[in-house]
Design an enzyme around this catalytic site. Structure first.
Site, short mmCIF file in Angstrom:
data_model
loop_
_atom_site.label_atom_id
_atom_site.label_comp_id
_atom_site.label_asym_id
_atom_site.label_seq_id
_atom_site.Cartn_x
_atom_site.Cartn_y
_atom_site.Cartn_z
N GLU A 225 55.95 84.59 -52.45
CA GLU A 225 54.57 84.94 -52.83
C GLU A 225 54.46 84.91 -54.34
O GLU A 225 55.41 85.27 -55.04
CB GLU A 225 54.21 86.34 -52.27
CG GLU A 225 52.81 86.83 -52.57
CD GLU A 225 51.70 85.87 -52.15
OE1 GLU A 225 51.07 85.31 -53.06
OE2 GLU A 225 51.49 85.64 -50.95
N ARG B 98 46.65 90.94 -42.90
CA ARG B 98 45.36 91.38 -43.47
C ARG B 98 44.34 90.25 -43.42
O ARG B 98 43.17 90.46 -43.13
CB ARG B 98 45.56 91.76 -44.95
CG ARG B 98 46.00 93.16 -45.17
CD ARG B 98 46.61 93.29 -46.55
NE ARG B 98 45.60 93.20 -47.61
CZ ARG B 98 44.95 94.24 -48.10
NH1 ARG B 98 45.15 95.44 -47.63
NH2 ARG B 98 44.08 94.08 -49.08
N TYR B 99 44.81 89.05 -43.73
CA TYR B 99 43.88 87.93 -43.78
C TYR B 99 43.30 87.66 -42.39
O TYR B 99 42.12 87.37 -42.25
CB TYR B 99 44.57 86.68 -44.34
CG TYR B 99 43.55 85.67 -44.78
CD1 TYR B 99 43.02 85.70 -46.06
CD2 TYR B 99 43.07 84.73 -43.88
CE1 TYR B 99 42.04 84.80 -46.45
CE2 TYR B 99 42.10 83.83 -44.25
CZ TYR B 99 41.60 83.86 -45.53
OH TYR B 99 40.62 82.97 -45.90
N GLU B 100 44.14 87.77 -41.36
CA GLU B 100 43.63 87.57 -40.00
C GLU B 100 42.56 88.62 -39.67
O GLU B 100 41.52 88.30 -39.09
CB GLU B 100 44.77 87.65 -38.97
CG GLU B 100 44.24 87.44 -37.56
CD GLU B 100 45.26 87.72 -36.46
OE1 GLU B 100 46.46 87.65 -36.71
OE2 GLU B 100 44.80 88.01 -35.34
N ASP C 85 56.37 79.83 -57.16
CA ASP C 85 55.80 78.77 -56.36
C ASP C 85 56.80 78.33 -55.27
O ASP C 85 57.94 77.96 -55.57
CB ASP C 85 55.49 77.59 -57.29
CG ASP C 85 54.69 76.49 -56.60
OD1 ASP C 85 54.82 76.32 -55.37
OD2 ASP C 85 53.94 75.80 -57.31
N ASP D 74 45.78 79.23 -48.28
CA ASP D 74 44.45 79.02 -48.88
C ASP D 74 43.88 77.68 -48.42
O ASP D 74 44.54 76.64 -48.57
CB ASP D 74 44.56 79.03 -50.41
CG ASP D 74 45.09 80.36 -50.92
OD1 ASP D 74 44.47 81.39 -50.62
OD2 ASP D 74 46.14 80.36 -51.59
N LYS E 215 36.87 72.64 -50.76
CA LYS E 215 36.21 71.50 -51.43
C LYS E 215 37.11 70.27 -51.38
O LYS E 215 38.31 70.37 -51.63
CB LYS E 215 35.94 71.84 -52.90
CG LYS E 215 34.86 72.90 -53.07
CD LYS E 215 34.61 73.19 -54.52
CE LYS E 215 33.60 74.31 -54.64
NZ LYS E 215 33.72 75.07 -55.86
C1 LIG Z 1 44.93 83.40 -48.00
S1 LIG Z 1 46.38 84.22 -48.49
C2 LIG Z 1 47.13 84.66 -46.94
C3 LIG Z 1 48.14 85.76 -47.09
C4 LIG Z 1 48.87 86.21 -45.82
N1 LIG Z 1 49.68 85.13 -45.27
C5 LIG Z 1 47.91 86.75 -44.78
O1 LIG Z 1 47.79 86.10 -43.71
O2 LIG Z 1 47.30 87.80 -45.02
C6 LIG Z 1 47.44 82.91 -49.07
C7 LIG Z 1 48.59 83.43 -49.91
O3 LIG Z 1 49.47 82.35 -50.25
C8 LIG Z 1 49.93 82.54 -51.58
N2 LIG Z 1 50.33 81.21 -52.09
C9 LIG Z 1 49.52 80.14 -52.21
N3 LIG Z 1 50.20 79.08 -52.69
C10 LIG Z 1 51.49 79.50 -52.88
C11 LIG Z 1 52.66 78.87 -53.37
N4 LIG Z 1 52.64 77.60 -53.76
N5 LIG Z 1 53.79 79.60 -53.44
C12 LIG Z 1 53.79 80.89 -53.05
N6 LIG Z 1 52.71 81.55 -52.57
C13 LIG Z 1 51.56 80.86 -52.49
C14 LIG Z 1 48.73 83.15 -52.30
O4 LIG Z 1 49.12 83.87 -53.46
C15 LIG Z 1 48.15 84.05 -51.22
O5 LIG Z 1 48.65 85.37 -51.29
#
Ligand SMILES: C[S@@+](CC[C@H](N)C(=O)[O-])C[C@H]1O[C@@H](n2cnc3c(N)ncnc32)[C@H](O)[C@@H]1O
Length: 251
Positions: A105, A229-231, A132, A154, A158
């Site tokens: 994360e 949480r996101y779900e 990353d 994410d 777009k």
């Molecule tokens: C929409 S959130 C979903 C979080 C969690 N999986 C949930 O279901 O609640 C997407 C997460 O992926 C992380 N993220 C996006 N790209 C990433 C990357 N390249 N490396 C690590 N984390 C990443 C973001 O910081 C974010 O917390």
């Protein structure tokens, strides 16, 4: 144990392989913000004291055997990318003490939340890569990961941002390399367009087999798949999530 390139879709993935095989700084940002409000004092302390103890550091050269991160030498290592607040990861780690978990994360407040959960539950089988995910995917040893979770990545809705999507040929290519044959890849999304995109890319990959036999298989969350949480947010907003399970085929 690398992925097969002899089958049709492999050719289209060669460019992705060339991109992802180079152990370099990713050129493009895939994620949103790294920082929100400053964490509470207790969480700041965990960031200073606990995080350094369980952080994954990449080796100077060569690949990383993830089992070496755990003194208990777990049966297998499972990986969660973009764990958000870490609800799913902490729950899986508690249910499976025989497994080592790596959570990835970039969002500091999410990492702070997971640290608090690790401390509260006394979990010894989680390691965190706070950068990353692509940097780690490039360095994990071939066939070293027994299960991968990428839950509600994410969606970048777009069109001009689609190139930032985490589920993409380059990621799937690296996953096919680091996953053991027979390992499972679990994806979730509440975005219809991203769902179609995920299915298009994952089913085009010769090393992944979609396990669904009927709509019920992807419309419902399996019992061994804790919520996030996101779900919860998606459901509260009236968006129905999809839960996809793929098998990493044997070579
Ligand atoms: C929409 S959130 C979903 C979080 C969690 N999986 C949930 O279901 O609640 C997407 C997460 O992926 C992380 N993220 C996006 N790209 C990433 C990357 N390249 N490396 C690590 N984390 C990443 C973001 O910081 C974010 O917390």
């Amino acid at each position: 144990m690398g992925p097969s390139l002899s089958r049709g879709a492999g050719e289209g993935l060669l460019t992705a392989f060339a991109m992802s095989d180079a152990p370099s700084q990713p050129s493009r940002r895939l994620y949103g913000r790294r920082r929100g409000r400053p964490p509470r004092e207790g969480r700041q302390r965990l960031q200073q004291e606990l995080l350094p103890q369980i952080s994954v550091t990449l080796p100077q050269a060569g690949s990383l055997d993830p089992k070496t991160l755990f003194p208990s030498r777990p049966e297998a290592v499972w990986l969660e990318i973009g764990f958000g607040g870490g609800e799913h990861l902490a729950e899986q780690a508690e249910r499976h003490p025989e497994i080592g978990f790596i959570g990835v994360e970039v969002f500091e407040n999410g990492i702070a939340r997971l640290l608090a959960e690790i401390a509260r539950r006394g979990l010894a089988n989680i390691r965190i890569f706070a950068d990353d995910a692509r940097l780690l995917l490039d360095r994990l040893a071939p066939g070293s990961i027994g299960r991968v979770f990428i839950l509600f990545p994410d969606p970048w809705p777009k069109r001009r941002h689609h190139k930032r999507r985490l589920i993409a040929p380059a990621t799937l290519y690296r996953l096919a390399i680091i996953m053991q044959p027979g390992a499972e890849l679990r994806l979730a999304t509440d975005d219809r367009d991203y769902l179609a995109w995920m299915l298009e890319h994952a089913t085009a990959h010769p090393d992944f087999l979609w396990l669904a036999r009927s709509p019920a298989d992807w419309r419902g969350r399996p019992p061994d798949w804790p919520t996030t949480r996101y779900e919860e947010k998606a459901r509260a907003a009236g968006r129905a999530p999809a839960f996809l399970r793929f098998l990493r085929r044997s070579a």
